[in-house]
Scaffold this motif. Structure first.
Motif, short mmCIF file in Angstrom:
data_model
loop_
_atom_site.label_atom_id
_atom_site.label_comp_id
_atom_site.label_asym_id
_atom_site.label_seq_id
_atom_site.Cartn_x
_atom_site.Cartn_y
_atom_site.Cartn_z
N SER A 185 14.11 4.53 -64.22
CA SER A 185 13.01 5.35 -64.74
C SER A 185 13.10 6.82 -64.32
O SER A 185 12.20 7.59 -64.59
N SER A 186 14.20 7.18 -63.70
CA SER A 186 14.29 8.55 -63.20
C SER A 186 15.23 9.40 -64.06
O SER A 186 15.92 8.90 -64.93
N LYS A 187 15.22 10.70 -63.77
CA LYS A 187 16.08 11.64 -64.49
C LYS A 187 16.70 12.61 -63.52
O LYS A 187 16.13 12.91 -62.47
N ILE A 188 17.86 13.11 -63.90
CA ILE A 188 18.42 14.26 -63.19
C ILE A 188 18.42 15.44 -64.16
O ILE A 188 18.95 15.34 -65.28
N TYR A 211 19.39 19.40 -65.07
CA TYR A 211 20.31 20.48 -64.75
C TYR A 211 19.59 21.79 -65.06
O TYR A 211 19.25 22.06 -66.21
N ILE A 212 19.34 22.54 -64.01
CA ILE A 212 18.47 23.70 -64.12
C ILE A 212 19.23 24.97 -63.79
O ILE A 212 19.93 25.03 -62.76
N TYR A 213 19.12 25.97 -64.66
CA TYR A 213 19.78 27.24 -64.37
C TYR A 213 18.82 28.16 -63.62
O TYR A 213 17.71 28.40 -64.07
N THR A 214 19.26 28.63 -62.45
CA THR A 214 18.43 29.50 -61.61
C THR A 214 19.18 30.80 -61.33
O THR A 214 20.33 30.96 -61.73
N GLU A 215 18.55 31.69 -60.60
CA GLU A 215 19.20 32.97 -60.29
C GLU A 215 20.37 32.80 -59.32
O GLU A 215 21.13 33.73 -59.10
N LYS A 216 20.51 31.60 -58.77
CA LYS A 216 21.67 31.35 -57.88
C LYS A 216 22.71 30.46 -58.56
O LYS A 216 23.66 30.01 -57.92
N GLY A 217 22.51 30.18 -59.83
CA GLY A 217 23.45 29.32 -60.54
C GLY A 217 22.77 28.01 -60.92
O GLY A 217 21.56 27.85 -60.76
N GLN A 218 23.57 27.06 -61.41
CA GLN A 218 22.99 25.80 -61.86
C GLN A 218 22.74 24.86 -60.69
O GLN A 218 23.54 24.78 -59.77
N MET A 219 21.61 24.16 -60.73
CA MET A 219 21.36 23.14 -59.71
C MET A 219 20.90 21.84 -60.37
O MET A 219 20.40 21.84 -61.49
N SER A 220 21.13 20.74 -59.66
CA SER A 220 20.69 19.43 -60.15
C SER A 220 19.42 19.06 -59.43
O SER A 220 19.27 19.34 -58.24
N LEU A 221 18.52 18.41 -60.15
CA LEU A 221 17.23 18.06 -59.55
C LEU A 221 16.86 16.63 -59.96
O LEU A 221 16.75 16.32 -61.15
N LEU A 222 16.68 15.78 -58.97
CA LEU A 222 16.27 14.40 -59.25
C LEU A 222 14.75 14.34 -59.40
O LEU A 222 14.01 14.89 -58.57
N VAL A 223 14.30 13.70 -60.47
CA VAL A 223 12.86 13.54 -60.68
C VAL A 223 12.57 12.04 -60.74
O VAL A 223 12.91 11.36 -61.72
N HIS A 224 11.96 11.52 -59.67
CA HIS A 224 11.64 10.09 -59.61
C HIS A 224 10.59 9.73 -60.66
O HIS A 224 9.59 10.43 -60.82
N GLY A 225 10.83 8.64 -61.37
CA GLY A 225 9.85 8.13 -62.33
C GLY A 225 9.58 9.04 -63.51
O GLY A 225 8.57 8.89 -64.20
N ALA A 226 10.50 9.97 -63.78
CA ALA A 226 10.25 10.97 -64.82
C ALA A 226 10.09 10.35 -66.21
O ALA A 226 9.45 10.92 -67.08
#
Ligand SMILES: [Zn+2]
Length: 239
Positions: free
Chosen positions: A17-20, A22-37
């Motif tokens: 039920s979760s998602k990862i 991929y977010i672009y930020t001022e420091k580059g791309q980062m991955s973010l785990l969202v539980h139950g998303a």
């Protein structure tokens, strides 16, 4: 807990039920785990849509986990316009694909937000899509040469082609034919444009088409890149 700001480029399902994200930020791309998303009861349902600018808090080292966040901009006027949305998806695919490349992410991040605002709010928005693609080539170190022959620096009798990385003289040109002068002039103006000033330019459909095909071929030839969105776009545009 750290605070971040970024644009959601894409996402994949993770476990049941979760998602990862991929977010672009001022420091580059980062991955973010969202539980139950993926659960309908998730407080983060709206927060985890692609093409959403969010402010968020996260914990963890290697893979960060979302703890809280808010939407800064949901780009509704882009999401409700299929053509605009597809063009922007194309740009997001480019950023994601080259996310490991070394360049000034802060600069690109700021520029990207300005470009998205123009795309969202203007009728003649395709020139801003092209602007992103042309200036991004510069960041990746493969910008077309708009001024002189790439090989010898001559400024007369030039032909502009993908294979030659922009302008080449009669002696150094390897391509059989080049892009029309009208399209080169438009691309040059877009490439050097400073967003602090008004862009006084509305290229006609033939020129828009020629530039689109040039950019596609350029990204393919010099960077081996083509996007999935481009295929969808060709269904919408007819080329
Ligand atoms: Zn030359």
């Amino acid at each position: 807990m750290e605070a971040f700001e970024g644009l959601i480029l894409k996402q994949i399902n993770f476990k049941e039920s979760s998602k990862i994200l991929y977010i672009y930020t001022e420091k580059g791309q980062m991955s973010l785990l969202v539980h139950g998303a993926k659960k309908l009861s998730s407080p983060f349902l709206n927060l985890t849509q692609n093409l959403t600018l969010i402010k968020f808090y996260a914990t963890g080292k290697a893979l960060k986990t979302l703890t809280d966040g808010e939407i800064l901009t949901d780009y509704r006027k882009i999401k409700t316009d299929l053509e605009k949305f597809t063009y922007v998806q194309h740009l997001m695919e480019i950023i994601n694909y080259f996310s490991e490349s070394e360049y000034d992410h802060q600069k690109l991040y700021t520029f990207l937000k300005k470009i998205l605002s123009h795309i969202e709010n203007e009728t003649h928005y395709i020139r801003y899509v092209y602007m992103f693609e042309l200036k991004y080539l510069y960041l990746l170190g493969v910008a077309p040469n708009f001024n002189v022959c790439s090989a010898c620096g001559v400024t007369d009798n030039l032909q502009f082609a993908v294979k030659d990385g922009g302008y080449a003289c009669k002696i150094h040109a390897t391509a059989n034919s080049g892009v029309s002068h009208a399209s080169v002039a438009v691309m040059k103006q877009i490439y050097y444009h400073d967003l602090k000033t008004v862009l006084d330019l509305k290229p006609d459909p033939d020129i828009r088409r020629e530039i689109r095909l040039f950019l596609d071929e350029y990204y393919l030839y010099h960077l081996n890149f083509t996007s999935k969105s481009r295929t969808i776009l060709s269904g919408l545009l007819g080329y």
